[in-house]
Write a protein that holds these residues in place. Sequence first.
Motif, PDB file in Angstrom:
ATOM      1  N   ASN A 198       0.822  -1.209   0.000  1.00 43.76           N
ATOM      2  CA  ASN A 198       0.000   0.000   0.000  1.00 43.76           C
ATOM      3  C   ASN A 198       0.853   1.255   0.000  1.00 43.76           C
ATOM      4  N   SER A 199       1.923   1.217   0.767  1.00 44.54           N
ATOM      5  CA  SER A 199       2.833   2.358   0.836  1.00 44.54           C
ATOM      6  C   SER A 199       3.495   2.605  -0.519  1.00 44.54           C
ATOM      7  N   ALA A 200       3.895   1.510  -1.192  1.00 49.05           N
ATOM      8  CA  ALA A 200       4.500   1.643  -2.518  1.00 49.05           C
ATOM      9  C   ALA A 200       3.496   2.213  -3.518  1.00 49.05           C
ATOM     10  N   PHE A 201       2.246   1.740  -3.464  1.00 48.09           N
ATOM     11  CA  PHE A 201       1.204   2.265  -4.345  1.00 48.09           C
ATOM     12  C   PHE A 201       1.022   3.773  -4.127  1.00 48.09           C
ATOM     13  N   SER A 202       0.940   4.169  -2.858  1.00 52.27           N
ATOM     14  CA  SER A 202       0.704   5.576  -2.536  1.00 52.27           C
ATOM     15  C   SER A 202       1.854   6.462  -2.989  1.00 52.27           C
ATOM     16  N   ASP A 203       3.068   5.950  -2.845  1.00 51.61           N
ATOM     17  CA  ASP A 203       4.240   6.755  -3.216  1.00 51.61           C
ATOM     18  C   ASP A 203       4.442   6.815  -4.724  1.00 51.61           C
ATOM     19  N   PHE A 204       4.308   5.657  -5.377  1.00 46.36           N
ATOM     20  CA  PHE A 204       4.642   5.582  -6.811  1.00 46.36           C
ATOM     21  C   PHE A 204       3.466   5.943  -7.710  1.00 46.36           C
ATOM     22  N   LYS A 205       2.244   5.629  -7.273  1.00 53.03           N
ATOM     23  CA  LYS A 205       1.022   5.917  -8.040  1.00 53.03           C
ATOM     24  C   LYS A 205       1.082   5.332  -9.455  1.00 53.03           C
ATOM     25  N   PRO A 206       1.138   4.000  -9.550  1.00 52.13           N
ATOM     26  CA  PRO A 206       1.275   3.363 -10.871  1.00 52.13           C
ATOM     27  C   PRO A 206       0.016   3.477 -11.725  1.00 52.13           C
ATOM     28  N   ASP A 207       0.226   3.464 -13.034  1.00 48.51           N
ATOM     29  CA  ASP A 207      -0.887   3.371 -13.980  1.00 48.51           C
ATOM     30  C   ASP A 207      -1.267   1.917 -14.233  1.00 48.51           C
ATOM     31  N   VAL A 208      -0.266   1.036 -14.159  1.00 51.78           N
ATOM     32  CA  VAL A 208      -0.465  -0.394 -14.406  1.00 51.78           C
ATOM     33  C   VAL A 208       0.415  -1.173 -13.433  1.00 51.78           C
ATOM     34  N   ILE A 209      -0.102  -2.302 -12.959  1.00 46.22           N
ATOM     35  CA  ILE A 209       0.683  -3.210 -12.120  1.00 46.22           C
ATOM     36  C   ILE A 209       0.902  -4.503 -12.892  1.00 46.22           C
ATOM     37  N   ILE A 210       2.132  -4.997 -12.894  1.00 45.39           N
ATOM     38  CA  ILE A 210       2.448  -6.315 -13.446  1.00 45.39           C
ATOM     39  C   ILE A 210       2.894  -7.177 -12.283  1.00 45.39           C
ATOM     40  N   ALA A 211       2.140  -8.236 -11.988  1.00 39.60           N
ATOM     41  CA  ALA A 211       2.407  -9.081 -10.828  1.00 39.60           C
ATOM     42  C   ALA A 211       2.965 -10.423 -11.273  1.00 39.60           C
ATOM     43  N   TYR A 212       4.107 -10.792 -10.695  1.00 43.51           N
ATOM     44  CA  TYR A 212       4.778 -12.030 -11.064  1.00 43.51           C
ATOM     45  C   TYR A 212       4.200 -13.209 -10.288  1.00 43.51           C
TER      46      TYR A 212
END
Length: 402
Positions: free
Chosen positions: A114-128
């Motif tokens: 959640n912290s990474a999402f809030s800081d980076f604010k991605p347009d797309v997530i690629i999950a391995y």
Amino acid sequence: MKILIVYAGILQKSGGMQHACCEMANAFAARGDEVAIACGGGDLKTSFFPLHPDIKIYSLISESPVLDPDKAVIGRHISPLNKLIRESFRAFSKKKFHEWNEKCKCRIVKPYLNSAFSDFKPDVIIAYNSDAVYYAVAAMGEKIPLIGTNHVELKRAFAEMGKPEKKALSCCKAIQVLLPSQKKIINEFCPGTACEIIPNIVPENQRVSNGNHKKLLFVGRLTKAAKRPHLAIQAFEKVALKFPEWKLEIWGDSRGSERYLEEMKNDIVAHHMENRVIYKGTTTDIQSVYEKSAILVCPSEHEGWGLAVTEAMSAGLPIVAYKSCAGVNELVEDGYSGLLVDDGVEPLAAGLVELMANDTLRKTMGANAHQAMKKFSKDKVWEQWFRMVDRVAGEIRTYNNS
């Protein structure tokens, strides 16, 4: 575009998924996208494989670097009580064991993700893989378009996968798989979710083996249950006296498998093979190793994608592997680019003998293997990825703006 890659492992290891993850991040960064990776521990600055300097690294287990390789693994942070509950599940249900393990890891990861999402604010997530998909959905729901990837043997994965992971996969806007057989499995378990076959990149190796080196290779993590290098050793021991000029080199990361490595070394000593079976550790220049070898032996039980297999084939090495091994039996064409044999040490040894004893056959199959890998070129693979990410991001933007 801002792209966040979520990978539950650690980048300091030399495995195939780490390699693929770093290559993907570099490709999008080179295209001009802003890229970040959320992963296990580490120093949050470096990785085993090169990374573009502008790529940001977030931790899934701490707000600060975790340098101890053991403590950098997400599973190490599960509480003793939850580990005890997990082990009680193991006794009667592998699926329940896996589901509880992933739930515990998800609770650890969620606040940092959640912290990474809030800081980076991605347009797309690629999950391995499905675990990273599960963590991303638990943290953000469907607020950000999510692409799931696959780098494991899917039939086995779905057999062990719990309901939360399966449900999370259905939240993906697209799922990438590596091989045609894997798309059939996704269509069965995730009907209605877009699925696209995009293989791994196989760099076209200009340093190709001439087939004259009397050296066999095993390349991969030293895991007893999956990669099984001990079978390569046992097969070579059966034929070594007939081929006194040949050696077997074992390349791979042994961290976490020290006891298994010791078992193999004891077996080598017991068969008086200390000078002919050699553990070499890891290297950042595996291509030079392939160039000076003649055959790759792959005794894996299963693979998501045989990365070492395709790298060796690109370098002109024929493969001896098991015909039952998913993730390899769709890459090696039996009798053309290598030999696919029945399970067991004896058939593996017989396959090695067939290539070790026949220079012409070995070199012909090596040349065929090199040619077969050209269809997995960097340009072709990244073009497929760019189109899929742009399509998913475009679809979501259109939906959000409607």
